[in-house]
Design an enzyme around this catalytic site. Structure first.
Site: not given
Ligand code: NDP
Length: 502
Positions: A55, A128
């Site tokens: 990320h 997510n």
């Protein structure tokens, strides 16, 4: 126009010249005593902090969450306690595998992390854009991520690594099917949903608990990119989604999401047909319909990217009274790993950075010292508990109600009877349109074609197990022997691995 302030060093000392280093003579060597130059260079040399191992590339914005339905029968979380109640949030969206400078237009899950600044402290929902994940045991996570990153020798992404691991990990098939569908490349961060993916626990004022899954449904509608559009965008504007979020908010087109939840009672969970703590599975909507909770609006761009977005630190372990963890093994490990990463990335006092510190509550802990302690460090108050000097005291009313755990301590293999292919198959034949299926097959074939034949065969057999038509079309696209794929699909995973060994 306001008069600009006078330039100073970082220590507030006035700077008279910021264009010419101090030298011995007009051409001469630079003097050590030019502390302004030394300070400027030394700080520049240290501008980069470790990027997140996953990320790393992201965009963020601030806003608020407003409750629209009464959910107090399920949770005593204060920020959800009344319809109309608003709580400040900060949200960070991200890709997963790429580095900080990588393209936004990649086939990759997207991070969807929300920090709620509640009166009971900061609550982080670190989800997510997909409701499931590739693996369900955290011991596999570092290996999995290695395969999505760069090859140790070539330093390039590698289709062999990527598909080798997935084909050896059948529980990934559901997430792989979502990833290679059109939803695998959201058009922007505004046009995608967010999911908790994990099951969490909610408990109410009476201590009654429920299992819960979160769905943040985009109010902008789902929009995706085809792989051809994504390839073009990656070449022309690798930051398109970052720019899109910023510009939309600047234009006043504040993106919003409607938060809905699925709720399951412990009784319903007992003999449910899927393991509700297995992150590779969803709870079908027919069994557990979505219940509206509220609306999240992003209406504030960060003033400074590094200060807010890069330094934002989310941890799934930051849970407020009324919300607790479930036994989901991935969740349990993430509760350690995120906090650990932030300590590495930002230092042991990262909770003091403005974006991470509580806004509607205060930090009354006994944690002291450590590098970069930038507040008053607890002042002259006691630094231990219990104490007789009026230091902050624990409040038993905020404890999670006790819960039972049973079983033998061991490295348990996954034993739930429901198989890993059913939900991927449902998605393929019940949810997708003809066009979705066509794009899915095309996306898989174009990527999997880069892997070795033995890996292609093993993976095609997994697609076949999800749905025979799915496996057949991938096999055709890759020019594989379909009979071989069918035979491999009939084998156990161990036999299949043996039969496709190099
Ligand atoms: P439903 O028909 O009730 O729900 C299907 C869901 O699939 C909708 O939420 C829809 O999202 C979403 N969807 C549509 N296209 C795709 C895609 N290409 N990739 C991922 N999701 C997509 O069916 P069920 O609840 O019985 O679930 C059937 C299958 O749908 C599951 O096996 C799972 O793969 C997928 N799914 C299920 C979810 C759940 O929580 N039950 C959530 C997301 C996906 P939207 O409403 O935004 O169009």
């Amino acid at each position: 126009m306001s008069t600009p302030k006078n330039l100073t060093t970082a220590f507030g000392i006035p700077v008279g010249d910021d264009q010419n280093s101090m030298t011995a003579g007009s051409r001469g060597p630079v003097l050590m005593q030019d502390v302004h130059l030394l300070e400027k260079l030394a700080h520049f040399d240290r501008e980069r902090i470790p990027e997140r191992v996953v990320h790393a590339k992201g965009a963020g914005a601030g806003g608020y969450f407003e409750v629209t339905s009464d959910v107090t029968e399920f949770t005593k979380a204060k920020f959800l306690s009344a319809v109309g109640k608003r709580t400040e949030v900060f949200v960070r969206f991200s890709t997963v595998g790429g580095e900080k400078g990588s393209s936004d237009a990649v086939r990759d899950p997207r991070g969807f992390a929300v920090k709620f600044y509640t009166e009971d402290g900061n609550y982080d929902m670190v989800g997510n854009n997909t409701p499931v994940f590739f693996i369900r045991d955290p011991l596999k996570f570092p290996d999995f991520i290695h395969t999505q990153k760069r090859h140790p020798a070539t330093n390039c992404p590698d289709p062999d690594m990527f598909w080798d691991f997935l084909s050896l990990t059948p529980e990934s098939i559901h997430q792989v099917t979502i990833l290679f569908s059109d939803r695998g490349i959201p058009a922007t961060y505004r046009h995608m949903n967010g999911y908790s993916s994990h099951t969490f626990k909610w408990y109410n004022e009476n201590g009654k608990y429920f299992w819960v899954q979160y769905h943040f449904k985009t109010d902008q509608g789902i929009k995706n990119l085809t792989r051809e559009e994504a390839a073009r965008l990656s070449g022309n504007d690798s930051d398109h989604a970052t720019r899109d979020l910023y510009n939309a908010i600047e234009r006043g087109e504040n993106p919003s999401w409607t938060l809905k939840v699925q709720i399951m009672t412990p009784e319903q969970a007992k003999d449910y047909r899927f393991d509700i703590f297995d992150i590779t599975k969803v709870w079908p909507h027919n069994d557990f319909p979505l219940i509206e909770v509220g609306r999240m609006v992003l209406d504030r761009n960060p003033n400074n990217y590094f200060s807010e977005v890069e330094q934002a630190a989310f941890c799934p372990g930051n849970l407020v009274p009324g919300i607790a963890a479930s036994p989901d093994k991935m969740l349990q490990a993430r509760m350690f790993s995120y906090h650990d990463t932030h300590i590495h990335r930002l230092g042991s006092n990262y909770h003091l950075l403005p974006v991470n510190s509580p806004k509607a509550a205060s930090d009354n802990s006994y944690q002291r010292d450590g590098s970069m302690r930038v507040d008053d460090n607890g002042g002259s108050g006691p630094n231990y508990w219990p104490n007789s000097f009026g230091g902050p005291a624990p409040d038993p009313s905020c404890l999670e109600p006790p819960f039972e755990v049973t079983g033998q301590a061991a490295r348990h293999d996954y034993s739930h009877p429901n198989d890993d292919f059913l939900q991927a198959g449902n998605l393929y034949h019940d949810v997708m349109t003809d066009q979705d299926r066509e794009h899915l097959i095309g996306n898989i074939v174009s990527h999997l074609s880069g892997a070795q034949k033995c890996i292609q065969l093993r993976q095609a057999a997994l697609f076949y197990k999800a749905d025979p038509d799915y496996g057949r079309r991938v096999a055709e696209g890759l020019d594989l022997d379909f009979q071989k794929v069918q035979n491999l699909a009939k084998m156990s995973q161990q036999e299949r691995i043996k039969a496709t060994a190099k």
